[in-house]
Structure formats: structure tokens, C-alpha cells
Design an enzyme around this catalytic site. Structure first.
Site, PDB file in Angstrom:
ATOM      1  N   ASP A  54      38.495 -23.857 -17.477  1.00  0.00           N
ATOM      2  CA  ASP A  54      39.778 -24.352 -17.971  1.00  0.00           C
ATOM      3  C   ASP A  54      40.834 -23.262 -18.086  1.00  0.00           C
ATOM      4  OD1 ASP A  54      38.835 -26.912 -18.139  1.00  0.00           O
ATOM      5  OD2 ASP A  54      38.462 -26.872 -20.301  1.00  0.00           O
ATOM      6  N   ARG A  73      36.028 -22.908 -24.733  1.00  0.00           N
ATOM      7  CA  ARG A  73      37.279 -22.262 -24.323  1.00  0.00           C
ATOM      8  C   ARG A  73      37.606 -21.006 -25.136  1.00  0.00           C
ATOM      9  NH1 ARG A  73      42.282 -25.863 -22.678  1.00  0.00           N
ATOM     10  NH2 ARG A  73      42.642 -23.862 -21.654  1.00  0.00           N
ATOM     11  N   ARG A  92      43.874 -30.557 -31.910  1.00  0.00           N
ATOM     12  CA  ARG A  92      43.446 -29.208 -31.580  1.00  0.00           C
ATOM     13  C   ARG A  92      43.991 -28.160 -32.563  1.00  0.00           C
ATOM     14  NH1 ARG A  92      41.668 -28.648 -26.223  1.00  0.00           N
ATOM     15  NH2 ARG A  92      40.641 -30.575 -25.607  1.00  0.00           N
ATOM     16  N   HIS A 112      47.341 -32.671 -26.803  1.00  0.00           N
ATOM     17  CA  HIS A 112      48.249 -31.535 -26.965  1.00  0.00           C
ATOM     18  C   HIS A 112      49.690 -32.048 -26.943  1.00  0.00           C
ATOM     19  CE1 HIS A 112      45.390 -28.139 -25.397  1.00  0.00           C
ATOM     20  NE2 HIS A 112      45.464 -28.120 -26.717  1.00  0.00           N
ATOM     21  N   CYS A 115      50.571 -27.688 -18.289  1.00  0.00           N
ATOM     22  CA  CYS A 115      49.329 -27.034 -18.696  1.00  0.00           C
ATOM     23  C   CYS A 115      49.048 -25.773 -17.874  1.00  0.00           C
ATOM     24  CB  CYS A 115      48.157 -27.999 -18.545  1.00  0.00           C
ATOM     25  SG  CYS A 115      48.084 -29.280 -19.798  1.00  0.00           S
TER      26      CYS A 115
END
Length: 284
Positions: free
Chosen positions: A78, A103, A148, A177, A277
């Protein structure tokens, strides 16, 4: 003379060259599930992801943007979603502290890059996922929470940058997000204002009230375009790079005087990411 009903003159949109950080998806795959978009059982094509990403990179270069690259790290599929790597304003980089263990190694990797690039790095104490949940609009930071990023990080951002931070709560797991539910359309003020586009159903009632008050002229994007991460877009004030299939949003942008440019990042969408992103603003 009463001119209240007369049409307003069109706003002249101007592109401003941007400086961004990106990461090639050389190791992209979906090997775990940390958002509703991800399905480890579904096949992914790394070569296709790289080819689609290259189109985005070439688009930015063609628009005159200064694109920097961070080296991808094997085992961090990612890492291509560079926006999550931090939040950079005024030459200062606030690092990311990821929610999920898969992550978490990305945070130090991006902070090392920021240091080597000459940024003053603020190491976070609170959970945050960079520009995924932190969007700069003028002097104000719109800060997402709900899935998140911790609300405590909002206070940390305010201390680090000395700017007003406006918290917004996300309520739909598909839009986990802030940058999946809001697009910043004007990185620089236009006639003293800056505007956004957003998806109303992604936010709780209190957040919607804030957005409607602060951005009365915002573009309201429909569910179909949002569902392919059409709002996960990147604007230089005139050119807006968006998901190619977000045709309704494309029309709305043209009506407001922007120049939408569609790109296909369908492979990276399998990981829950789109144009924004893959794009981290580097603001000196």
C-alpha cells in the site's frame, strides 16, 4: 438598479504548478483486508497497476508539476498510496502513524524521505494517516476521523502547524479517509475564496452543518461517482485529475470552469485508492 437576479460573471480558473510525492506500485497487491474495497481472494495485476500509475505520473509531468519519487519497499503493497505518508505544510512534515500493523512501517519510511529532502519532520504521537485525513483549504486544515485518524491527532496538528483544525466525522466505511469524500478544488484562493466538492452521505449531521456553512458553493457529488472514488482527485486550481468513470463529476467540474482530466486507476481501486491517494502535496 436591481441586479440580484443577473447571472454572475464566470470565475477565471488558473493552474498553479504543484510539487508532489509519489511511489511506484512495484509491489502492489491485495494480500490483506483493511477496508471494504480490499478482497485478498480477488486477483490483482501488478504490471497493470504500474502502467496505470505511470499514466497518472505522466499526466502530472505534462501539467508542469514537480513530481518526486520515494522508493517502494517490498512487503509494503500500500506504499503506492503516498498521500497517507504524511502532511506537509510550510516546509514542515507531520509524519503518519498508521492504524493497522500492515501499514505501520510506511510511517518511518516516509519520514526518512522527508528528512533527506530537507523537511523539518514532526514525529507523531497520535494515530493519523497523513493527507488521507488532513486536507489544507486556505489556512484551515480539514481533519477527518471516524475510521482511521484519532481526534487527538487533530490537536497535535494544530500545535505543529499553528493553524485552525476543523474536525469532520466520517460515517460510511467505504469512505474511510477524508480524501475519499472531499476534493479540494482550489489549492490557492480564487477571488478570495477556496472551494471543495464532497459527498454528503459520507458525514455525520454535525460535520455536514460545518461543511454547508463554510462551503456554500461546494459541488455535491452523487453516490455513483463517489462509489468509484471520483472525489479522490487532485486539482491545481484549473486542471482536476479525476477517475475516468466519474462522468457526472466531470460535467459538474466543467460547469464551474475547471478542466477535468480522467485517468483509469481501476487496479489501484482494488486496494481502496485513487488519484489523490497516490499524491502527496509537498508544500515548502
Amino acid at each position: 438598479m436591481d441586479t440580484a437576479g443577473d447571472p454572475q460573471p464566470p470565475i477565471t480558473r488558473r493552474a498553479t504548478p504543484r510539487t508532489v510525492l509519489m511511489c511506484r506500485p512495484d509491489h502492489f497487491t491485495v494480500s490483506y483486508k483493511i477496508n471494504p474495497w480490499m478482497d485478498p481472494a480477488a486477483p490483482t495485476d501488478t504490471a497493470k497497476a504500474v502502467a496505470q500509475w505511470q499514466v497518472l505520473y505522466d499526466t502530472y509531468v505534462g501539467l508542469g508539476h514537480d513530481v518526486h519519487l520515494i522508493d517502494p519497499i517490498d512487503g509494503l503493497p500500500d506504499m503506492v498510496y503516498a498521500a497517507n505518508g504524511g502532511f506537509v505544510v510550510d516546509g514542515k512534515a507531520y509524519g503518519a502513524l498508521f492504524t493497522y500493523p500492515e501499514r505501520q512501517p510506511e510511517g518511518p519510511a516516509y519520514m526518512d524521505w522527508f528528512r533527506e529532502a530537507g523537511f523539518d519532520v514532526a514525529v507523531p504521537d497520535e494515530i493519523n494517516e497523513g493527507e488521507g485525513d488532513l486536507l489544507l483549504v486556505g489556512d484551515v486544515v480539514l481533519a477527518g476521523t471516524g475510521f482511521r485518524t484519532s481526534t487527538r491527532s487533530h490537536d497535535e496538528v494544530a500545535r505543529v502547524f499553528g493553524r485552525e483544525v476543523v474536525g469532520l466525522t466520517l460515517v460510511n466505511p467505504a469512505f474511510y479517509h477524508l480524501d475519499t469524500a472531499i476534493a479540494v478544488l482550489d489549492p490557492e484562493p480564487v477571488e478570495g475564496r477556496q472551494n471543495i466538492a464532497y459527498l454528503e452521505s459520507a458525514f455525520d449531521a454535525a460535520s455536514l452543518e460545518v461543511l454547508r456553512e463554510r462551503f456554500p458553493d461546494a459541488i455535491l457529488v452523487d453516490e455513483d461517482d463517489a462509489a468509484i472514488l471520483g472525489l479522490n482527485s487532485y486539482s491545481d486550481g484549473y486542471n482536476v485529475v479525476i477517475a475516468a468513470r466519474a462522468t457526472g463529476f466531470e460535467r459538474q467540474l466543467r460547469e464551474r470552469g475547471y478542466n477535468p482530466i480522467g485517468v483509469d486507476l481501476s487496479e489501484l481501486l482494488l486496494g481502496g485508492g485513487g488519484v489523490k491517494c497516490c499524491t502527496l502535496d509537498l508544500r515548502r
